[in-house]
Design a protein around this motif. Structure first.
Motif, PDB file in Angstrom:
ATOM      1  N   SER A  65      10.053   1.839  -0.808  1.00  0.00           N
ATOM      2  CA  SER A  65      11.280   2.448  -1.339  1.00  0.00           C
ATOM      3  C   SER A  65      12.357   2.511  -0.264  1.00  0.00           C
ATOM      4  O   SER A  65      13.545   2.380  -0.552  1.00  0.00           O
ATOM      5  CB  SER A  65      10.982   3.848  -1.883  1.00  0.00           C
ATOM      6  OG  SER A  65      10.009   3.764  -2.890  1.00  0.00           O
ATOM      7  N   THR A  66      11.932   2.716   0.965  1.00  0.00           N
ATOM      8  CA  THR A  66      12.907   2.763   2.057  1.00  0.00           C
ATOM      9  C   THR A  66      13.510   1.374   2.276  1.00  0.00           C
ATOM     10  O   THR A  66      14.720   1.234   2.487  1.00  0.00           O
ATOM     11  CB  THR A  66      12.224   3.259   3.339  1.00  0.00           C
ATOM     12  OG1 THR A  66      11.489   4.437   3.029  1.00  0.00           O
ATOM     13  CG2 THR A  66      13.235   3.568   4.425  1.00  0.00           C
TER      14      THR A  66
ATOM     15  N   LYS B  99       8.043  -1.390   9.586  1.00  0.00           N
ATOM     16  CA  LYS B  99       7.824  -0.286  10.528  1.00  0.00           C
ATOM     17  C   LYS B  99       7.481  -0.793  11.919  1.00  0.00           C
ATOM     18  O   LYS B  99       6.646  -0.199  12.618  1.00  0.00           O
ATOM     19  CB  LYS B  99       6.708   0.661  10.037  1.00  0.00           C
ATOM     20  CG  LYS B  99       6.921   1.237   8.647  1.00  0.00           C
ATOM     21  CD  LYS B  99       6.116   2.513   8.455  1.00  0.00           C
ATOM     22  CE  LYS B  99       6.092   2.967   7.012  1.00  0.00           C
ATOM     23  NZ  LYS B  99       5.382   4.211   6.782  1.00  0.00           N
TER      24      LYS B  99
ATOM     25  N   HIS C 255       0.852  -1.177   0.000  1.00  0.00           N
ATOM     26  CA  HIS C 255       0.000   0.000   0.000  1.00  0.00           C
ATOM     27  C   HIS C 255       0.900   1.245   0.000  1.00  0.00           C
ATOM     28  O   HIS C 255       2.075   1.162   0.369  1.00  0.00           O
ATOM     29  CB  HIS C 255      -0.874  -0.023   1.258  1.00  0.00           C
ATOM     30  CG  HIS C 255      -1.909   1.058   1.298  1.00  0.00           C
ATOM     31  ND1 HIS C 255      -3.018   1.035   0.503  1.00  0.00           N
ATOM     32  CD2 HIS C 255      -1.995   2.193   2.038  1.00  0.00           C
ATOM     33  CE1 HIS C 255      -3.751   2.100   0.748  1.00  0.00           C
ATOM     34  NE2 HIS C 255      -3.152   2.832   1.672  1.00  0.00           N
ATOM     35  N   VAL C 256       0.348   2.370  -0.371  1.00  0.00           N
ATOM     36  CA  VAL C 256       1.086   3.637  -0.394  1.00  0.00           C
ATOM     37  C   VAL C 256       1.775   3.887   0.950  1.00  0.00           C
ATOM     38  O   VAL C 256       1.146   3.711   2.005  1.00  0.00           O
ATOM     39  CB  VAL C 256       0.122   4.819  -0.665  1.00  0.00           C
ATOM     40  CG1 VAL C 256       0.866   6.132  -0.681  1.00  0.00           C
ATOM     41  CG2 VAL C 256      -0.617   4.607  -1.970  1.00  0.00           C
TER      42      VAL C 256
ATOM     43  N   THR D 297       6.443   6.980  -5.027  1.00  0.00           N
ATOM     44  CA  THR D 297       7.025   6.370  -6.205  1.00  0.00           C
ATOM     45  C   THR D 297       5.982   6.405  -7.306  1.00  0.00           C
ATOM     46  O   THR D 297       4.810   6.138  -7.072  1.00  0.00           O
ATOM     47  CB  THR D 297       7.437   4.922  -5.905  1.00  0.00           C
ATOM     48  OG1 THR D 297       8.300   4.936  -4.777  1.00  0.00           O
ATOM     49  CG2 THR D 297       8.143   4.289  -7.080  1.00  0.00           C
TER      50      THR D 297
ATOM     51  N   HIS E  90       0.490   3.809  -5.231  1.00  0.00           N
ATOM     52  CA  HIS E  90      -0.780   4.469  -5.533  1.00  0.00           C
ATOM     53  C   HIS E  90      -1.550   3.760  -6.633  1.00  0.00           C
ATOM     54  O   HIS E  90      -0.970   3.273  -7.598  1.00  0.00           O
ATOM     55  CB  HIS E  90      -0.531   5.919  -5.947  1.00  0.00           C
ATOM     56  CG  HIS E  90      -1.772   6.745  -5.901  1.00  0.00           C
ATOM     57  ND1 HIS E  90      -2.701   6.707  -6.901  1.00  0.00           N
ATOM     58  CD2 HIS E  90      -2.248   7.592  -4.972  1.00  0.00           C
ATOM     59  CE1 HIS E  90      -3.699   7.510  -6.586  1.00  0.00           C
ATOM     60  NE2 HIS E  90      -3.446   8.060  -5.413  1.00  0.00           N
TER      61      HIS E  90
ATOM     62  N   GLN F 104      15.205   6.965  -0.252  1.00  0.00           N
ATOM     63  CA  GLN F 104      14.419   6.487  -1.392  1.00  0.00           C
ATOM     64  C   GLN F 104      15.222   6.699  -2.679  1.00  0.00           C
ATOM     65  O   GLN F 104      14.806   7.401  -3.592  1.00  0.00           O
ATOM     66  CB  GLN F 104      13.042   7.183  -1.475  1.00  0.00           C
ATOM     67  CG  GLN F 104      12.033   6.733  -0.451  1.00  0.00           C
ATOM     68  CD  GLN F 104      11.993   7.661   0.749  1.00  0.00           C
ATOM     69  OE1 GLN F 104      12.094   8.860   0.620  1.00  0.00           O
ATOM     70  NE2 GLN F 104      11.863   7.083   1.943  1.00  0.00           N
TER      71      GLN F 104
ATOM     72  N   GLY G  33       7.262  12.560  -2.384  1.00  0.00           N
ATOM     73  CA  GLY G  33       7.567  11.449  -1.493  1.00  0.00           C
ATOM     74  C   GLY G  33       6.843  10.171  -1.890  1.00  0.00           C
ATOM     75  O   GLY G  33       6.549   9.327  -1.054  1.00  0.00           O
TER      76      GLY G  33
ATOM     77  N   THR H  82       8.126  -0.745  -6.626  1.00  0.00           N
ATOM     78  CA  THR H  82       6.924  -0.372  -7.385  1.00  0.00           C
ATOM     79  C   THR H  82       6.181   0.758  -6.680  1.00  0.00           C
ATOM     80  O   THR H  82       6.370   0.986  -5.492  1.00  0.00           O
ATOM     81  CB  THR H  82       5.964  -1.574  -7.516  1.00  0.00           C
ATOM     82  OG1 THR H  82       5.492  -1.928  -6.212  1.00  0.00           O
ATOM     83  CG2 THR H  82       6.644  -2.758  -8.164  1.00  0.00           C
TER      84      THR H  82
END
Ligand SMILES: Nc1nc2c(ncn2[C@@H]2O[C@H](COP(=O)(O)OP(=O)(O)OP(=O)(O)O)[C@@H](O)[C@H]2O)c(=O)[nH]1
Ligand SMILES: [Mg+2]
Lengths: 484, 674
Positions: free
Chosen positions: B85-86, B209, B79-80, B120, B158, B106, B118, B155
């Motif tokens: 990316s991190t 996270k 999910h967004v 992708t 959004h 990122q 912020g 990827t």
């Protein structure tokens, strides 16, 4: 002879209706499908005589204190300073000023084009001791010559001069006074930060009249914060009653960096609304016209024959000298603004003396720029834009492009087209035709803004012309054009 | 319903172990490669980062050492904002592909839009080398642990860019399904899970996270189990922020995700994944080698166009373009082949060796354009500049459809189709930032279908193209719909149901993910969600809702064309098509909005909204009363000149309809009215 190589196109009056005529719409399209008319090089038409200025503006920047709306280059001396002859800031400045005048390059000898107008603006020029004013005039006389009957104007503020000082100024040659009254209401004067009250206003009017200054102006400001229409009407009435030969009505501009700029925004309380301030403008136009003043320029009114000659130099796009802090001259086609800070100004004068800077131009200017100046300045006047000389400078298609752009506004009454005899041309009588048709005297000879509606929207209308001029295809540098 | 169908079947996990033993490492080849490699790096990648690998020999970019068994291709999907990316950053650092702390965070979000927002927008591939000790036994038997070549594809999360995810998955055998430990499963988690699941990909759940104070990994595990039937014990717990748990990821990738199934000895077949235009190199294609081997200098052909090219430069993204001279089965890399335009590089195309006969790969379903809008040069005369900019940008974003159109109000321009509103926004921003084009965009619209009494049908991508008073009676209209997934904390269910029914939604499913979260599916008209639905949804759920949609069928609807008229003249670029029940409200909103953005002019302006010849809303802007500078002190005309010139410039930037000047802002503002 060059003239004949172009086909001058003109709008002329045609008797209406004229069924045989090509429908005007079709013609219009033909002329204007190319909406970017070519502007021709015409230095040869307008003989290259970059005329030598015959006018000088002198900036005397001293004030007792800064008014809340003012963003001009001034030097505030302190409220107590009415006796300035001992103040070294004043005498030093006058010294630099005279040095600037002396160091200015001129092409002609002093005798050939003596000054015809001198304008002391400020600041508060009336704060400067007559002896120092005298030295400035003397310097001008030596440098450029000064006509016997030159118009010498001075801006004077109530409370800064008495009858004696006034008489001394008159003796020096000052023959036109522009009295900075601004308002006749104590509370308004106070809230603008003026250094004088209503009493001083009446005294000053008395002094000017008693000293025999025949040509004098009352300067008023409209659209002050908390100004009511009753107040404005009162100011206009009292002005008319004091019988000046000239009235200037400035509209308050809220400038950035001023106290008003921090406190108020235009159109918002306590500033009058746009509608209200339009009403103020119309009221001035109506009351002053009724009292036999001519509204000869957006913010100027006068009794017949009392136009400010000096200001007319500006509006006709003629050259003029300017000396002193922050002043702007127009010499040799160059608009040159002097530094606004005293130290920078002193540096400038030194550089001028050393030949490191030159405040006059070489006479070469961009045609479009001049066209814009001419339009902007002449449309401020009741006389308006003289299309004959505009055509001589910029070509027939240039004139047509303006006529076309303003046409809708003629219909809505903001713009007026006048013939050679300055008779209003009715919109239905307008048509396109060629100049080589016989009825030349019926062509549109002047464009002016209507009073008061057109004047009120002058920024919009002039910006419109700028847009038209901007889209001209080409414009060669040429010598000089005057909005005669 | 999958966007793609995979050609390959997954390889058995156990197979690769036996193959590992037969690898030989040739020290001589290594040295030669090293020499050549350092030269080419300098020649071709002057700006690529200094890198250090964890492999013992830095020179080891000899791809022939990586048979399919030693290759893993995986995407990171989520999910967004769940940290894809991190996480990619951490993996690139862990493998020494980028230096720790050197790149920007990122790292793979290279576009300016991505960095500013912020998010992708474009999937990015990076090849990493990773030394994996089998069975956790670090070389105790004196045998070298093998190096693996790992292709990671980051990827976008959004919904607008889910097409990027689909394409990326076609080059992978597995995914890291990342879920935020605090937020749990969200709408795009569901959507992306199904994309991967339906492509038969191995799914490695990663609960990320976990450093957050509100992290609740157990709850997330339970959600994964109940929603996707993923075994809780398979989930890896990580923090891409602190680095906790990261070391388990690559071993899990190697162990769980199968090696690419292609066959080295078969004729070459490459899947064209993506392409972009580089000023120096020309068109650069990203490819996945499904079967066979590609060598530099090979003659290759496109199955879609039949055109032939030469593989002038080939290599991998490591993470910048790194020439390798060869690409083997299962590897993902780039090819420069002298294509002149990215139009020749059809995404999903099969590339093969010229004069061989191969069965083309299935490719992708074309991207579906959900919203259309007109793009016009902001300064009338700049059409050519805009044309050029759009041409260039579409080289790097082929998912936009472009056709020329004209508007009486705005002049020459383009009708563009986008994957969604964010995509449209990003496209505008890129046009401005990367190509310096300034555009006016018309209100986005969805493609409607109108049927007339003579039986003819018209697809309307531009409301202006629908006649306001058609000669033929409209007998039916259809609008596109979507199937929307909404996940929300259960206390917001009531508010969301109200919103969705206002938007003409039809409930398809309503269930609970766990005791606190509701899962709803709706059919909604696309038009209703295009502009402000998501914002509205977020605001009524204090930001807790997540939302995803996929396109669905057309449905019949009662639609009308709403015209906007200024002083009686219709402004074609402002016409919209609305549901008849909303016409009055929209008409009122549009006219009110326009009243606030159009400046007073020297005459009165009437603003009307009309259906056919019937006016349904009206506003007037009274004439300007005063704009005068009654001041010209000391002959200083320059100041006044400047002011008037500024005013003139302002006018020039406006669009003129009849005699009314419309600020460009007006068109932007209209976007905000639904
Ligand atoms: N506390 C914490 N924050 C994280 C972690 N991983 C990522 N973030 C933050 O989460 C935000 C989103 O991270 P990204 O990596 O851009 O997320 P993404 O999934 O790539 O986002 P999209 O590409 O837009 O879908 C950033 O502010 C990261 O710093 C983590 O493990 N812990
Ligand atoms: Mg990302």
């Amino acid at each position: 002879m060059l003239k004949s190589t172009f086909t001058p196109i003109f709008w002329v009056l045609t008797p209406k209706p004229n069924p045989q005529n090509i429908p005007s719409k079709a013609l219009t399209r033909n002329f204007f499908t190319n909406s970017t008319p070519l502007v021709r090089h015409n230095a040869s038409l307008n003989p290259a005589t970059p005329s030598t200025p015959a006018s000088a503006y002198i900036h005397l920047p001293f004030c007792r204190k800064r008014c809340h709306y003012c963003d001009f280059p001034i030097v505030a001396l302190g409220s107590a300073s009415t006796q300035t002859h001992l103040d070294p800031r004043v005498s030093n400045y006058i010294n630099w000023l005279c040095r600037e005048i002396t160091a200015t390059k001129v092409n002609q000898p002093a005798s050939s084009t003596p000054l015809q107008t001198v304008y002391f603006g400020g600041g508060t020029p009336s704060l400067v001791p007559p002896a120092l004013v005298s030295s400035v005039l003397e310097t001008l006389r030596v440098k450029f010559g000064l006509c016997e009957d030159a118009e010498i104007s001075m801006e004077m503020d109530p409370g800064t001069f008495d009858a004696e000082k006034m008489r001394e100024m008159v003796a020096l040659g000052v023959n036109r006074v522009s009295l900075g009254v601004q308002a006749f209401q104590e509370e308004l004067l106070r809230s603008c930060g003026r250094a004088h009250g209503v009493l001083e206003v009446h005294e000053a009017i008395g002094v000017v009249k008693s000293c025999g200054v025949e040509n004098w102006s009352v300067d008023l400001i409209a659209s002050l914060p908390r100004q009511s229409s009753e107040m404005w009407e009162e100011s206009l009435r009292l002005t008319i009653e004091s019988q000046p030969t000239h009235v200037s009505v400035y509209d308050l501009q809220i400038e950035q960096g001023t106290k008003f700029g921090r406190l108020y925004s235009p159109g918002e309380f306590p500033m009058p609304s746009e509608t209200q301030s339009a009403e103020f403008y119309k009221m001035a136009s109506r009351m002053l016209s009724d009292a036999n003043y001519n509204h000869y320029e957006i913010s100027s009114y006068c009794k017949s024959g009392y136009e400010c000659k000096h200001n007319f130099i500006y509006w006709k796009n003629k050259p003029f000298y300017a000396f002193g802090l922050g002043s702007a001259s127009f010499v040799g086609g160059l608009r040159f603004s002097r530094p606004r800070k005293v130290n920078d100004y002193i540096n400038f004068v030194q550089n001028l003396e050393n030949g490191l800077v030159d405040s006059s131009g070489d006479g070469h200017i961009q045609g479009k720029d001049t066209a814009m100046d001419v339009v902007m300045l002449s449309l401020r006047t009741a006389q308006g834009l003289d299309l004959r000389s505009f055509q001589e400078s910029f070509g027939g298609s240039a004139v047509l492009s303006l006529l076309e752009a303003y046409k809708p506004y003629v219909e809505s009454g903001l713009v007026v087209y006048l013939d050679e005899q300055r008779r209003t041309i009715r919109i239905d009588d307008l048509n396109y035709s060629f100049l080589n048709k016989p009825n030349t005297e019926k062509r549109v000879a002047y464009i002016r803004l209507s009073d008061p509606e057109g004047f009120l929207l002058s920024n919009e209308l002039i910006a419109l012309a700028f847009g038209v001029i901007d889209s001209w295809k080409d414009c060669f540098p040429y010598q000089e054009a005057e909005a005669t | 319903m999958g966007y793609l169908s995979k050609a390959s079947r997954t390889l058995r996990q156990s197979n690769y172990l036996s193959l590992l033993c037969s690898l030989n490492f040739n020290p001589l080849t290594n040295r030669i490669t090293h020499g050549r490699f350092s030269v080419t790096r300098e020649l071709f990648c002057p700006q690529s980062r200094q890198y250090s690998t964890t492999t013992r020999d830095k020179s080891a970019i000899d791809l022939s050492q990586y048979p399919p068994e030693l290759v893993r291709n995986f995407s990171i999907i989520a999910h967004v904002d769940h940290g894809k990316s991190t996480l990619a950053d951490r993996l690139l650092e862990l493998t020494g592909t980028i230096k720790k702390g050197h790149g920007q965070p990122q790292y793979l979000d290279k576009l300016q839009v991505e960095r500013e927002r912020g998010i992708t927008v474009k999937a990015q591939t990076a090849t990493m080398f990773y030394k994996h000790s089998v069975n956790g036994d670090d070389c105790s038997d004196g045998k070298e642990s093998p190096n693996f070549l790992l292709n990671l594809i980051d990827t976008p999360g959004h919904v607008d860019f889910s097409y990027e995810v689909s394409r990326s998955l076609a080059a992978c055998q597995g995914v890291l399904l990342v879920v935020d430990a605090a937020q749990g499963v969200q709408a795009q988690t569901v959507a992306n899970f199904y994309l991967a699941f339906e492509s038969n990909l191995m799914i490695v759940p990663v609960i990320n996270k976990i450093d957050q104070p509100t992290a609740d990994p157990d709850r997330v595990k339970a959600q994964l189990k109940s929603m996707f039937d993923l075994d809780p014990s398979d989930a890896l717990l990580t923090s891409a922020k602190t680095g906790e748990g990261l070391e388990q990821i690559l071993p899990a990738v190697i162990k769980r995700i199968p090696a690419p199934p292609g066959r080295s000895e078969s004729p070459l077949r490459m899947l064209l994944l993506d392409s972009y235009y580089d000023e120096y190199k020309g068109v650069i294609c990203h490819v996945a080698v499904v079967d066979g081997i590609l060598r530099k200098g090979d003659k290759i052909s496109s199955a879609a166009t039949g055109q032939s090219y030469e593989a002038l430069d080939i290599g991998i993204m490591h993470p910048e373009l790194t020439p390798t001279g060869i690409l083997l089965t299962g590897q993902v890399g780039y090819v420069v082949s002298g294509m002149r335009s990215t139009k020749e590089a059809r995404v999903g195309d099969t590339i093969y060796h010229t004069r061989t006969a191969v069965e083309p790969l299935p490719g992708f379903k074309p991207a579906k354009h959900m919203v259309f809008s007109g793009l016009y040069p902001a300064d009338g005369s700049d059409f050519e500049a805009l044309n050029h900019a759009i041409e260039r940008l579409t080289c790097n974003d082929a998912s936009v459809s472009v056709t020329k159109e004209t508007s009486t109000a705005l002049g020459l321009g383009f009708r563009c189709g986008f994957l969604g509103l964010l995509h449209m926004d990003v496209f505008h921003q890129r046009l401005e930032q990367e190509y310096g084009a300034h555009v006016i965009s018309t209100v986005p619209t969805v493609p409607y279908i109108f049927e007339f009494s003579d039986g003819s049908k018209l697809e309307v991508q531009n409301p202006a193209s629908l006649p306001s008073n058609p000669k033929q009676k409209v007998t039916a209209c259809w609008e596109p719909t979507v199937i929307a997934t909404i996940i929300i904390p259960s206390e917001y269910v009531g508010a969301v149901i109200t919103l969705v029914s206002e938007r003409r939604g039809q409930q398809l499913e309503y269930s609970f993910i766990d005791s606190q979260r509701a899962f709803m599916k709706y059919r909604l008209p696309l038009r209703e969600i295009v502009v402000d639905f998501y914002n509205e949804l977020k605001s009524i759920t204090s930001g807790y809702a997540s939302f995803d949609y996929e396109d669905s069928d057309y449905q019949q609807a009662d639609l009308v064309k709403l015209d906007i008229l200024l002083n009686g003249q219709p402004v074609d670029a402002m016409a919209t098509i609305v549901h008849s029940t909303k016409a009055y409200r929209v008409g009122r909103e549009l006219t009110e909005k326009l009243k606030t953005v159009i400046d007073r002019q020297m005459f009165e302006i009437t603003i009307q909204a009309a259906i056919g010849s019937k006016v349904i809303a009206r506003e007037t802007i009274s004439a300007m009363r005063k704009n005068v500078l009654a001041k010209c002190y000391g002959g200083d005309v320059t100041r006044k000149r400047k002011l008037l010139e500024k005013q003139k410039e302002g006018k020039k930037r406006m669009k003129r309809v009849g005699s009314v000047d419309i600020p460009q802002e007006a068109f932007h503002q209209l976007l905000k009215v639904s």
